[in-house]
Motif scaffolding. Structure first.
Motif, PDB file in Angstrom:
ATOM      1  N   CYS A 153      -1.949  -4.344 -65.296  1.00 18.22           N
ATOM      2  CA  CYS A 153      -2.662  -3.198 -64.724  1.00 18.22           C
ATOM      3  C   CYS A 153      -3.130  -3.538 -63.312  1.00 18.22           C
ATOM      4  CB  CYS A 153      -3.848  -2.810 -65.601  1.00 18.22           C
ATOM      5  SG  CYS A 153      -3.385  -2.013 -67.153  1.00 18.22           S
ATOM      6  N   ALA A 154      -3.628  -4.771 -63.135  1.00 12.17           N
ATOM      7  CA  ALA A 154      -4.014  -5.223 -61.798  1.00 12.17           C
ATOM      8  C   ALA A 154      -2.777  -5.374 -60.911  1.00 12.17           C
ATOM      9  CB  ALA A 154      -4.769  -6.545 -61.886  1.00 12.17           C
ATOM     10  N   GLY A 155      -1.702  -5.886 -61.488  1.00 13.46           N
ATOM     11  CA  GLY A 155      -0.472  -6.071 -60.723  1.00 13.46           C
ATOM     12  C   GLY A 155       0.142  -4.759 -60.272  1.00 13.46           C
ATOM     13  N   ALA A 156       0.028  -3.723 -61.110  1.00 15.30           N
ATOM     14  CA  ALA A 156       0.613  -2.431 -60.773  1.00 15.30           C
ATOM     15  C   ALA A 156      -0.035  -1.836 -59.529  1.00 15.30           C
ATOM     16  CB  ALA A 156       0.474  -1.468 -61.955  1.00 15.30           C
ATOM     17  N   ILE A 157      -1.372  -1.860 -59.486  1.00 17.58           N
ATOM     18  CA  ILE A 157      -2.038  -1.278 -58.318  1.00 17.58           C
ATOM     19  C   ILE A 157      -1.953  -2.212 -57.118  1.00 17.58           C
ATOM     20  CG2 ILE A 157      -4.376  -2.121 -58.896  1.00 17.58           C
ATOM     21  CD1 ILE A 157      -5.380   0.666 -57.888  1.00 17.58           C
ATOM     22  N   LEU A 158      -1.924  -3.511 -57.344  1.00 12.99           N
ATOM     23  CA  LEU A 158      -1.735  -4.471 -56.248  1.00 12.99           C
ATOM     24  C   LEU A 158      -0.402  -4.221 -55.557  1.00 12.99           C
ATOM     25  CD1 LEU A 158      -2.437  -7.221 -54.764  1.00 12.99           C
ATOM     26  CD2 LEU A 158      -1.153  -8.324 -56.598  1.00 12.99           C
ATOM     27  N   TYR A 159       0.654  -4.140 -56.341  1.00  6.52           N
ATOM     28  CA  TYR A 159       2.000  -4.018 -55.776  1.00  6.52           C
ATOM     29  C   TYR A 159       2.230  -2.632 -55.183  1.00  6.52           C
ATOM     30  CZ  TYR A 159       7.038  -4.776 -55.329  1.00  6.52           C
ATOM     31  OH  TYR A 159       8.308  -4.928 -54.830  1.00  6.52           O
ATOM     32  N   SER A 160       1.817  -1.585 -55.910  1.00  4.81           N
ATOM     33  CA  SER A 160       2.045  -0.232 -55.393  1.00  4.81           C
ATOM     34  C   SER A 160       1.263  -0.002 -54.105  1.00  4.81           C
ATOM     35  CB  SER A 160       1.664   0.821 -56.441  1.00  4.81           C
ATOM     36  OG  SER A 160       0.275   0.816 -56.720  1.00  4.81           O
ATOM     37  N   THR A 161       0.075  -0.601 -53.989  1.00  3.88           N
ATOM     38  CA  THR A 161      -0.717  -0.460 -52.766  1.00  3.88           C
ATOM     39  C   THR A 161      -0.040  -1.158 -51.596  1.00  3.88           C
ATOM     40  OG1 THR A 161      -2.813  -0.265 -53.968  1.00  3.88           O
ATOM     41  CG2 THR A 161      -2.930  -1.027 -51.689  1.00  3.88           C
ATOM     42  N   GLU A 162       0.403  -2.386 -51.795  1.00  6.44           N
ATOM     43  CA  GLU A 162       1.052  -3.117 -50.706  1.00  6.44           C
ATOM     44  C   GLU A 162       2.308  -2.396 -50.230  1.00  6.44           C
ATOM     45  OE1 GLU A 162       1.644  -7.294 -51.302  1.00  6.44           O
ATOM     46  OE2 GLU A 162      -0.451  -7.625 -50.733  1.00  6.44           O
ATOM     47  N   LYS A 163       3.087  -1.889 -51.170  1.00  8.01           N
ATOM     48  CA  LYS A 163       4.322  -1.201 -50.792  1.00  8.01           C
ATOM     49  C   LYS A 163       4.031   0.139 -50.128  1.00  8.01           C
ATOM     50  CE  LYS A 163       6.828  -4.542 -51.870  1.00  8.01           C
ATOM     51  NZ  LYS A 163       7.407  -5.324 -50.752  1.00  8.01           N
ATOM     52  N   ALA A 164       2.976   0.825 -50.555  1.00  6.55           N
ATOM     53  CA  ALA A 164       2.616   2.097 -49.921  1.00  6.55           C
ATOM     54  C   ALA A 164       2.229   1.876 -48.462  1.00  6.55           C
ATOM     55  CB  ALA A 164       1.468   2.762 -50.681  1.00  6.55           C
ATOM     56  N   ILE A 165       1.466   0.824 -48.191  1.00  4.13           N
ATOM     57  CA  ILE A 165       1.068   0.519 -46.812  1.00  4.13           C
ATOM     58  C   ILE A 165       2.296   0.170 -45.973  1.00  4.13           C
ATOM     59  CG2 ILE A 165      -0.230  -1.089 -45.364  1.00  4.13           C
ATOM     60  CD1 ILE A 165      -2.247  -1.309 -47.719  1.00  4.13           C
TER      61      ILE A 165
END
Length: 397
Positions: free
Chosen positions: A329-341
């Motif tokens: 769950c932490a990894g999902a928002i970590l990764y999706s945030t980095e890729k969105a930026i």
């Protein structure tokens, strides 16, 4: 024939009035590069996503720039979201919810974010941090009292830190709250809130209690919520006294999952706009999108979005099976945030100078993407959580 829950069938009838041609003075997205087959959506999930996307394109997209410019939330949106049932995606139909899972909730967050990142974040705070927590931890009386109105569109917000300065002292028949809360999404207009206060400060995280606060209770609230002798009756304790940290922490994993749909939607919005722009914009007699360097940017953005979406969706499906993984769950928002930026920055670059000015949406999308790097827990905290989960695994092996 689609197999839908009864709650969704009821809501689908309400959605039909939104599914009509969109006529605005602003230019809407002409294309969507979202690939339903690659995303692995069922027919019912695709129908749900399309309904939310149509609503967002009609009700949010034409107003997104003005919302960002004025910094004023459109209050009429709450009832419209309530009419669709989106404020109670994961809530039982007994209380007016859709009886669906966290995968659908993440889909809704993604599609609303494609149109307006700020509105979607307020939606996530209301529907997950408040409504879902009351549904998971409230007594039957609390659910009956609060959930129907909250799902219908009365706003609320849950605070989400255990290092709070808010204190609750026992009084006859209830509790008296004093202190403040900073950075409270939806705070100024909330009618019902879930807040956490120290009831036994000497016990640290084991001395925190969750409360349901009504706007009519004595006390004052602003964007910084200030509690001045705010009296709360005993029946408004959410969960058990001094067990509030458990209520809070048990919802953080699901919060991170649902909110990870936000960066997905923002990345998709940035890419869709950029890929259309570079095929409209011409230099040397041909679309700039046909230049090899631009083709490379398109490929990188597209694969990043799909890799991010695959991870988020996989975690959401696991949660719906009851397999909730804190590290993922932490990894999902970590990764999706980095890729969105990353995608927002590349999309801005694709527009050249136009990407920098406010006549185009890239600046807004980039700012909204960056918010997820510090909101709902920072990227550093997410990395720490993932690392700590592995530390604990090897410590016990």
């Amino acid at each position: 024939m689609l197999t839908l829950t009864s709650g969704w069938l009821i809501t689908a009838r309400n959605l039909r009035r939104y599914l009509r041609p969109i006529v605005t003075n602003q230019r809407s997205r002409q294309i969507s590069t979202y690939n339903v087959d690659i995303a692995g959506l069922t027919e019912e999930q695709a129908e749900f996503r399309n309904a939310v996307a149509e609503f967002a394109e009609r009700e949010l997209a034409p107003r997104a720039a003005q919302i960002d410019k004025s910094n004023n939330f459109p209050s009429d949106i709450w009832e419209k979201l309530g009419d669709m049932g989106l404020l109670g995606v994961t809530v039982s139909s007994k209380y007016g919810g859709l009886d669906l899972g966290y995968f659908h909730h993440t889909l809704a967050m993604e599609e609303l974010s494609r149109a307006s990142g700020s509105v979607a974040l307020s939606y996530g705070a209301h529907s997950n941090l408040c409504v879902n927590q009351i549904h998971r931890h409230g007594t039957e009386a609390q659910k009956q009292k609060y959930l129907p109105d909250l799902i219908a569109g009365k706003k609320s917000r849950q605070s989400d830190v255990v290092s709070m300065s808010l204190r609750a002292d026992k009084i006859d028949g209830g509790w008296k709250l004093n202190g403040n809360k900073f950075w409270i999404t939806n705070g100024p207009t909330a009618s019902t809130l879930v807040v956490y206060a120290k009831t036994a400060p000497e016990r640290g995280s084991k001395g925190i209690t969750a409360f349901i606060i009504e706007k009519t209770f004595k006390g004052s609230d602003t964007c910084e919520l200030v509690f001045d002798n705010c009296e709360v009756p005993e029946e408004n304790v959410l969960g058990q006294v001094n067990k509030g940290a458990g209520v809070l922490m048990s919802g953080l994993d699901l919060e991170r999952l649902v909110l990870s749909g936000g960066p997905l939607g923002l990345a998709q919005a940035a890419f869709d706009y950029a890929v259309e722009y570079v095929h409209d914009r011409k230099q040397f007699g041909q679309p700039v999108g046909t230049f090899q360097l631009m083709q490379g940017k398109i490929a990188d953005m597209y694969t990043s979005i799909n890799a991010s979406r695959a991870y988020v969706y996989a975690v959401a499906r696991a949660c719906d099976r009851g397999q909730i993984s804190r590290r993922d769950c932490a990894g999902a928002i970590l990764y999706s945030t980095e890729k969105a930026i990353e995608v927002a920055l590349e999309a801005m670059q694709c527009l050249g100078g136009n990407g920098y000015i406010n006549d185009y949406p890239m600046g807004r999308i980039l700012r909204d993407s960056r918010l997820y790097a510090v909101g709902a827990g920072t990227q550093e905290i997410r990395r720490m959580l993932i690392g700590r989960e592995f530390n604990e695994q090897f410590k016990s092996s």
